[in-house]
Write an enzyme that holds these catalytic residues in place. Structure first.
Site, mmCIF file in Angstrom:
data_model
loop_
_atom_site.group_PDB
_atom_site.id
_atom_site.type_symbol
_atom_site.label_atom_id
_atom_site.label_comp_id
_atom_site.label_asym_id
_atom_site.label_seq_id
_atom_site.Cartn_x
_atom_site.Cartn_y
_atom_site.Cartn_z
ATOM 1 N N GLU A 304 39.483 -15.672 -10.346
ATOM 2 C CA GLU A 304 40.377 -17.402 -10.515
ATOM 3 C C GLU A 304 39.486 -18.472 -10.078
ATOM 4 O OE1 GLU A 304 42.963 -17.863 -11.955
ATOM 5 O OE2 GLU A 304 44.175 -15.410 -11.710
ATOM 6 N N ARG A 308 39.206 -21.651 -13.245
ATOM 7 C CA ARG A 308 39.617 -22.703 -13.356
ATOM 8 C C ARG A 308 38.503 -23.668 -12.527
ATOM 9 N NH1 ARG A 308 46.135 -21.724 -10.932
ATOM 10 N NH2 ARG A 308 46.103 -18.791 -11.841
ATOM 11 N N ASP A 437 43.017 -8.579 -20.742
ATOM 12 C CA ASP A 437 43.166 -9.596 -22.235
ATOM 13 C C ASP A 437 41.652 -10.433 -22.390
ATOM 14 O OD1 ASP A 437 42.957 -10.799 -19.659
ATOM 15 O OD2 ASP A 437 45.390 -11.956 -19.573
ATOM 16 N N GLU A 573 49.667 -19.563 -23.473
ATOM 17 C CA GLU A 573 49.004 -18.364 -24.266
ATOM 18 C C GLU A 573 49.113 -18.834 -25.848
ATOM 19 O OE1 GLU A 573 48.317 -16.623 -20.892
ATOM 20 O OE2 GLU A 573 50.037 -17.186 -21.648
ATOM 21 N N THR A 662 38.681 -19.332 -20.524
ATOM 22 C CA THR A 662 40.297 -18.945 -20.370
ATOM 23 C C THR A 662 40.734 -19.814 -19.771
ATOM 24 O OG1 THR A 662 40.901 -16.693 -20.819
ATOM 25 C CG2 THR A 662 39.717 -17.503 -18.725
#
Length: 673
Positions: A304, A308, A437, A573, A662
């Site tokens: 994360e 980010r 994913d 998404e 992502t």
């Protein structure tokens, strides 16, 4: 002539003297006369007196000198011709200044020095600029000759500033010899996928002239303005009640902390830049400069914080050219490196960025496959910018290791991997949802980022898509929607996470980059399914998870929702894939679907005092049960993709020049060497 002498007392003795006379000597005319003919005969006699070895050595030396002479002559000739040609080209350029254009601009010119003055950088242009005036966008302190525009004017000039004239052409000429500037970000033209040198290189300064063919500005449309308004409303809540903290709690007018590093603010930096919100960006930049400190005793999640924070800082650096963000990126990047100190080189999930220690979760020694294989874009780019290969080496080792592992099912991977053994665990469960994913997403995106040279990545991606087709695709009833389910120990489940809706966009991106045409066909069918996950729900908002009906039942829709799955977290998404689909097909229905979703976000998740909130019940329009939390990715991803979806300018983050991580942070595609 010969002479004979005898002696009376001994045996007779004869002595002979032989004399050879030339014509002149024979007639008594002259002796040595230094003539060329005489010198040639004298040298020949000396040459014949040398041994065979000596003659061979001399001949070799003469041959060697001759070869060297030929090579030197050739090199000097080329240098002289290049100097002459360059002089002629300079003369032609001076004569052709009015029509100076770059035929084939590079993917992205090379990033700035870390110590460069941010005021020297040009900005990202929101849309393709006109011929004259030349336009750029960005915060006021980073602008070049940036006259202010009224936001009420519904054109590109709402979020861009116009440069009055093209800058001096002699600057163009100097710049074109080394770099090509594109919308405020620069990169070296000859990059490769090889690990960067340990020596830190100093990139060229960015050109202040756009090196592309200029086009008329594309107007800001009503839908884009609606996205800007939504962002400002969300930002107002964050600024008023959660400034500098991780996430806004809009209902209670407070905040929540995860890492204590201003996640929402960092996630939103490049969104503000792309939307042209200059004042908000500058305010956030001051917080990063003065208050963002990574030297604190706190555990952060490697995945994360990479996607980010590191991704957000790198992206903002590329768009703005401001070295502050690169310095912060290097700081957090170095502090995350202890995660890779494991027996298997598979990183731990958690890092204490103040103490420099890392550990797995308290309940297991496993990491999730998605987390350890979805940090590569960011660390590879950090190595390219800094020249320090340790970042790329660490993440490349992870991918190479996963490539060799057993336990895959036609390219599909399990969800967990052990940090001690380096082996997959919890075998037999395969999904494109949570915990797996972005592994598939980053296979393709790393291949594109590196110039389509790393064949192992492409091989794994293509195998995985074939595995999806073989094991996970089914059709629902009654509308025959194609969806991606899950496989658990040989048993198919008709469960599909909203997270899986990244897949249509990824498939379309692959097809755009030359992969199989049937990938685009599959993308078109899957994006229809993702849209129906919204359209068949009472609020028009998708739940976190849906189950599809495999058999027709009277009064039942394709989508079934369980009580535990009916929350909506403002996820991006589907909007992300709509953006890719519209960008590659131009089909307006994708914009219309996105517009419906934005309107429903405004209808059911908007908080009047500022901000948006996740909701617990997408099936209850009268009371969607707000959760009092605005995820950072709503500003970092959802609204960014909305704005890009509604734009008709393909150069607003050109997908042949940028790859999104992502978390929707655009990073440059490396220029092939």
């Amino acid at each position: 002539a010969a002479m004979y002498s005898g002696a009376a007392t001994g045996p007779p003795r004869r002595d002979f003297i032989s004399v050879t006379l030339g014509p002149e000597e024979a007639v008594g005319v002259g002796g040595y006369n230094n003539s060329k003919a005489w010198r040639r005969r004298s040298c020949w006699r000396k040459w014949k007196q040398l041994s065979r070895l000596q003659r061979s050595v001399i001949l070799f030396l003469f041959a060697f000198l001759a070869v060297c002479g030929v090579i030197s002559y050739t090199s000097m000739g080329e240098a002289w011709r290049s100097i002459t040609n360059k002089s002629l080209d300079d003369q032609r350029t001076e004569q052709e200044i009015p029509r100076l254009k770059l035929a084939n601009p590079a993917v992205l010119p090379a990033p700035q020095k870390a110590d460069a003055n941010p005021g020297d950088y040009p900005e990202l242009s929101l849309q393709k600029p006109p011929k004259l005036p030349h336009v750029r966008r960005g915060p006021s302190n980073l602008q070049i000759k940036a006259p202010q525009r009224d936001m009420r004017v519904k054109t590109r000039h709402d979020t861009m500033r116009a440069v009055e004239e093209l800058v001096e052409v002699d600057k163009v000429e100097k710049t074109e010899q080394s770099i090509i500037s594109w919308r405020g970000a620069v990169i070296e033209p000859d990059q490769s996928t090889e690990p960067p040198s340990k020596k830190i290189t100093e990139p060229e300064k960015p050109s202040s002239v756009e090196a592309e063919h200029q086009k008329d500005p594309v107007p800001i449309n009503e839908r884009q303005l609606a996205v800007i308004e939504a962002f400002r409303h969300a930002w107002k809540g964050y600024k008023d009640f959660a400034w500098g903290h991780d996430e806004l709690k809009p209902l209670s007018k407070s905040y929540s902390e995860w890492f204590g590093l201003g996640l929402t603010l960092i996630d939103a930096l490049d969104t503000m830049w792309i939307l042209g919100l200059k004042e908000e960006f500058e305010e956030a930049r001051k917080w990063v400069a003065n208050d963002l400190v990574f030297d604190k005793n706190v555990d952060v999640n490697l995945f994360e914080s990479t996607i980010r924070i590191l991704g957000g800082l790198l992206s903002t650096y590329h768009l703005s050219g401001d070295s502050l963000f690169l310095e912060k990126a290097k700081d957090i990047g170095n502090r995350l490196m202890p995660a890779f100190k494991t027996p298997s080189k598979i990183p731990y999930s958690d890092v204490n960025i103040g103490r420099g220690t890392a550990h797995p979760p308290r309940w297991t020694s496993d990491s999730t496959v998605a987390e350890v294989t979805s940090i590569q874009l960011e660390f590879r780019e950090l190595s390219r910018l800094t020249g320090d290969e340790k970042f790329q080496k660490a993440v490349d080792e992870v991918m190479k290791h996963v490539h060799t592992l057993s336990g895959k099912n036609d390219g599909l991977v399990p969800m967990f991997i052990n940090t001690n053994s380096g082996q997959f665990t919890h075998l037999g469960v395969y999904t494109l949802g949570a915990r797996a994913d972005s592994y598939y997403e980053y296979l393709l995106k790393q291949w594109i980022q590196g110039g389509k040279k790393e064949n192992e990545l492409l091989e794994d991606y293509m195998k995985a898509i074939e595995g999806v087709k073989k094991h996970l695709l089914q059709r629902s009833e009654p509308k025959r929607l194609t969806f991606v389910g899950e496989l658990a120990h040989g048993h198919f489940s008709a469960k599909m996470d909203h997270l899986v809706c990244f897949l249509p966009g990824t498939l379309a991106l692959g097809a755009h980059n030359g992969l199989a045409a049937d990938h685009m066909i599959l993308a078109e069918t899957l994006i229809e399914t993702c849209y129906q996950m919204y359209a068949q729900v009472e609020t028009g908002l998708s739940p976190e998870i849906v189950h599809f009906n495999l058999h027709a039942q009277k009064g039942h829709k394709d989508v079934e929702i369980k009580p535990a799955d009916r929350h909506n977290l403002l996820r991006p998404e589907t909007v992300e894939s709509l953006f890719y689909m519209y960008r590659f097909t131009g089909d307006k229905k994708y914009q219309d679907w996105g517009w419906e979703i934005l309107q429903n976000f405004n209808r059911y998740t908007r908080v009047p005092t500022g901000g948006y909130t996740s909701i617990n019940n997408v099936q209850n329009p009268s009371n969607p049960e707000p959760r009092d939390k605005m995820e950072s990715f709503f500003l970092g991803e959802t609204l960014k993709y909305m704005f890009l979806l509604f734009s008709d300018d393909i150069d607003l983050i050109n997908l042949d020049k940028y790859i999104f991580n992502t978390e929707a942070h655009p990073l440059p595609i490396w220029v092939p060497a």
